[in-house]
Design an enzyme around this catalytic site. Structure first.
Site, mmCIF file in Angstrom:
data_model
loop_
_atom_site.group_PDB
_atom_site.id
_atom_site.type_symbol
_atom_site.label_atom_id
_atom_site.label_comp_id
_atom_site.label_asym_id
_atom_site.label_seq_id
_atom_site.Cartn_x
_atom_site.Cartn_y
_atom_site.Cartn_z
ATOM 1 N N HIS A 81 4.823 -7.992 -5.463
ATOM 2 C CA HIS A 81 4.462 -9.162 -4.653
ATOM 3 C C HIS A 81 4.585 -10.459 -5.463
ATOM 4 C CE1 HIS A 81 2.758 -6.864 -1.203
ATOM 5 N NE2 HIS A 81 2.506 -5.967 -2.142
ATOM 6 N N ASN A 154 -0.777 -5.770 4.287
ATOM 7 C CA ASN A 154 0.669 -5.894 4.456
ATOM 8 C C ASN A 154 0.990 -6.148 5.929
ATOM 9 O OD1 ASN A 154 1.440 -5.512 1.793
ATOM 10 N ND2 ASN A 154 1.852 -3.323 2.030
ATOM 11 N N TYR A 368 -6.349 -4.160 -9.285
ATOM 12 C CA TYR A 368 -6.176 -5.605 -9.124
ATOM 13 C C TYR A 368 -6.957 -6.397 -10.160
ATOM 14 C CZ TYR A 368 -3.728 -4.581 -4.799
ATOM 15 O OH TYR A 368 -2.823 -4.124 -3.882
#
Ligand code: HDE
Length: 698
Positions: A81, A154, A368
């Site tokens: 991304h 998404n 993350y």
């Protein structure tokens, strides 16, 4: 309130101080340019030299600081991304969801929460183009009064894999191949299809990836999905399962692959520009948040596991409850400070919402936070203005690189009794309002032996892939089959397409045959399914074409004109487009001073050779006879019309344009209209029935 004040005096502050960091200016209060140390600069044009032609001096701290800072401007791009575009906005609730959750942002009707939303492609690097065939990220940071909630989703409701442990393999396989460093931003290569064909669980997502969903017309016209099952918990402690869906108010729309490829050539930044310009002209993109709420009993009745991220729950089976609206109304002030430095994390969650045991989600909860440290270089990345919560941050975390807050006092541990001695003791935990994890068993969670296994129903890899296929229109099915053919045509290792087709036979025999025929290979033996697929009821909601709303809202119409064109017609057509909510884009062979038939002169927005018809949604050809004769000798003009026709767009035309239409091979159909009301009505659609006459599909 008292606690908040205590904290501020005691330990400086987390949130608020960060908000107060002034925006960096390159000049001081009087407009003077300074160094990073605030020293006024006298000359920003010349470095310090010994004599006009002599060597540059090491002493020049102004030059050294400037070059030093420049040398360090880049930070590592996101591993996935990396290419993204973002905007600020707000989320507003329709009604209270207190019956389901105690999340503060969902308690009252018309409650507004600021958000920052970043859209992205997955595979390409930060400098890659906007329109490859790829999944799009849809990440929303809600700055709630109880801390940040990140819904990192998404534009497709399912994922390739079921377990986080496969994610590095998936991403290694899809990104550029590691020896040759190509292809950039595309899945049409050996390593991706090698991996995908060996992972039957990816088949459902592959069907979506090969459909028009991965070719969005605009970031403003995509759905978003939280994908995983999450949980709600209300004030009484009652829990339910929930899935999150974003529905664009402009409707879902995609481009055709040929169009997307040509868009890539026409404008690398097509989506980024489109989002920026829409917000800039106050045409704010918006989405509705819908939720699917269910309980364990409902989940137990399904022939698939709700913890499996390769499965969705059709809307027909469990309708969406609309709960609020997301509006993006402000472009970032600075791309790097905001869009690049924003650090989303699915583990950022607020009281009232909780995770589920989805094994993919569980892995993301680690990844993350970890990735932000390596990207942003410090554990204090949460203090950057774009990441800082808009509520107080009070804890005993201390120090670390780039610490921005200045905690006061001695209380950097807990428990402490400093308050008993007149010193501030710092914040304390709160079992009542603090985040409470849903107790596993309340929500059907399981406990048991430590095993490296998957739940039984995860082994059904094909039922939902088949459901998706059977929910599409014939035209959409042809796009899926053709995309498989095109992508697999780029695969060099022979065994891979055969293995993929063998898997597709479990989805649908005709699809497998069409792909084999398109590739010119024999139909391989069907692969053995780990669990026999079952036929599920098709869901029209999964098809873009079946839920397509014809509209010009948020769309653009290209008006191609020349010297001597009918000025009144140009103006009336442009006005009609605007009145219908669209954007007229004036296109001519030259941009300035085009003389029209009424003696007026008109400037164009785009020059013909640089503004091909794929950049707009419909075209009006308003040319003079003489202008048309000139355009017949201009390949860009012929291509403009040919592509508009080939991309199934409406073409409005006056009589003078007929020779150009003929040369471009335009054959009349309901999308080819005169330049009146009929054109405006036609312009908000695509003409799918035209496709077999312009393209051979598998
Ligand atoms: Fe991500 N993903 N992901 N992902 N993802 C990242 O985090 C990861 C997954 C998604 O605009 C990274 O900050 C793992 C599913 C979006 O900044 C990284 C797994 C979904 C974005 C990461 C997944 C997503 C990311 C890279 C499997 C849809 C961009 C940089 C367990 C629900 C957010 C970063 C933005 C970004 C890891 C699977 C969506 C490496 C390990 C499923 C939209 O941490």
């Amino acid at each position: 309130m008292a606690k908040q004040k205590d904290f501020t005096t005691l330990v400086g502050d987390g949130g608020e101080t960060h908000q107060q960091i002034p925006k960096k200016d390159t000049h001081d209060a009087d407009g003077h340019l300074t160094t990073d140390q605030g020293i006024r600069i006298a000359d920003n044009q010349n470095s310090l030299r010994s004599g006009a032609r002599g060597p540059t001096l090491l002493e020049d701290f102004v030059l050294r600081e400037k070059i030093f800072h420049f040398d360090h401007e880049r930070i590592p791009e996101r591993i996935v991304h990396a290419r993204g575009s973002a905007a600020h906005g707000y989320f507003e609730t329709y009604e209270s969801l207190a019956d389901l959750t105690r999340a503060h942002l969902l308690q009252k009707p018309k409650q507004k929460t600021p958000v920052f939303v970043r859209f992205s492609t997955v595979a390409g690097g930060a400098g890659s183009v906007d329109t490859p065939r790829d999944v799009r990220g849809f990440a929303v940071k809600f700055y709630t009064q109880e801390g940040n909630w990140d819904l990192v989703g998404n534009n497709i409701p399912v994922f390739f894999i079921q377990d986080a442990i496969k994610f590095p393999d998936l991403i290694h396989a899809v990104k550029m191949e590691s020896d040759r460093a190509f292809p950039q931003a595309g899945s049409a290569h050996d390593t991706f299809w090698d991996f995908a064909s060996l992972m039957p669980e990816s088949t459902h997502m592959l069907m979506w990836a090969m459909s028009d969903r991965t070719l969005p017309r605009s970031l403003r016209m995509m759905q978003g999905f939280g994908i995983h099952t999450f949980q709600f918990i209300n004030a009484e402690g009652n829990t339910s399962f929930v899935k999150f869906h974003w529905r664009p108010l402009l409707g879902v729309q995609s481009t055709l692959w040929d169009e997307a490829i040509k868009l890539q050539a026409a404008d690398n930044d097509f989506h980024r520009r489109d989002l920026w310009e829409a917000i800039d002209r106050n045409d704010y993109p918006s989405w509705e948040l819908g939720i699917q709420v269910f309980d364990q009993k409902f989940a137990d009745r399904l022939p698939y596991d709700v913890l499996d991220p390769t499965k969705l729950i059709p809307e027909e089976l469990l309708p969406l409850r609309p709960v609020g609206k997301l509006v993006l109304d402000r472009n970032p002030d600075n791309f790097f400070a905001e869009t690049e430095q924003v650090a989303y994390c699915p583990a950022n969650i607020v009281p009232g919402i909780d995770f589920s045991n989805d094994p993919l989600l569980q892995g993301r909860l680690f990844s993350y936070l970890d990735t932000q440290k390596s990207r942003l270089g410090t554990a204090n990345f949460h203090q950057l203005p774009i990441n800082a919560p808009k509520c107080p941050v009070m804890n005993f975390q201390r120090d670390g690189q780039m610490q921005m807050s200045v905690p006061k006092g001695r209380a950097n541990y807990e428990p402490n009794s400093l308050a008993d001695h007149g010193e501030a003791g710092g914040p304390r935990e709160c079992p009542v309002t603090g985040f409470a994890t849903v107790r596993g068993r309340d929500a059907g969670g399981e406990q048991g032996d430590k095993l490296r296994v998957r739940a039984e129903l995860f082994a059904d890899h094909y039922s939902q892939a088949r459901l998706f296929w059977r929910s599409l229109t014939e035209n959409e099915q042809a796009h899926v089959a053709s995309s498989f053919v095109l992508e697999l045509s780029k695969v060099k290792l022979e065994q891979i397409p055969a293995r993929m087709i063998a898997n597709l036979r479990n989805v649908d025999e005709s699809l497998a045959k069409r792909v084999a025929t398109g590739l010119g290979v024999e139909l391989p033996k069907k692969s053995k399914a780990a669990r026999e697929p079952v036929d599920l009821e098709p869901s029209a909601a999964l098809s873009i074409q079946q839920s397509f709303q014809p509209t010009l809202a948020g769309r653009s119409v290209g008006l191609l004109f020349t010297e001597g064109s009918d000025g009144a017609l140009i103006r009336s057509t442009a006005k009609a487009v605007k009145d219908a909510g669209g954007q007229p884009v004036l296109i001519a062979p030259k941009v300035h001073g085009v003389m029209l038939n009424d003696g007026s002169s008109l400037d164009a927005d785009g020059q013909l050779a640089g503004t091909p018809s794929q950049t707009v949604d419909a075209v009006a050809v308003i040319v003079s006879e003489e202008g048309c004769r000139a355009l017949l000798k201009d390949a860009a003009a012929v291509q403009f019309v040919m592509d508009a026709f080939g991309h199934l767009k409406a073409i409005g035309t006056s009589e003078a344009a007929q020779p150009l239409l003929d040369k471009a091979g335009v054959v009349p159909d309901e999308g080819i209209t005169s330049l009146d009301k009929a054109f405006i009505a036609a312009a908000g659609r695509r003409y799918w029935a035209r496709e077999p006459s312009v393209r051979q599909l598998a």
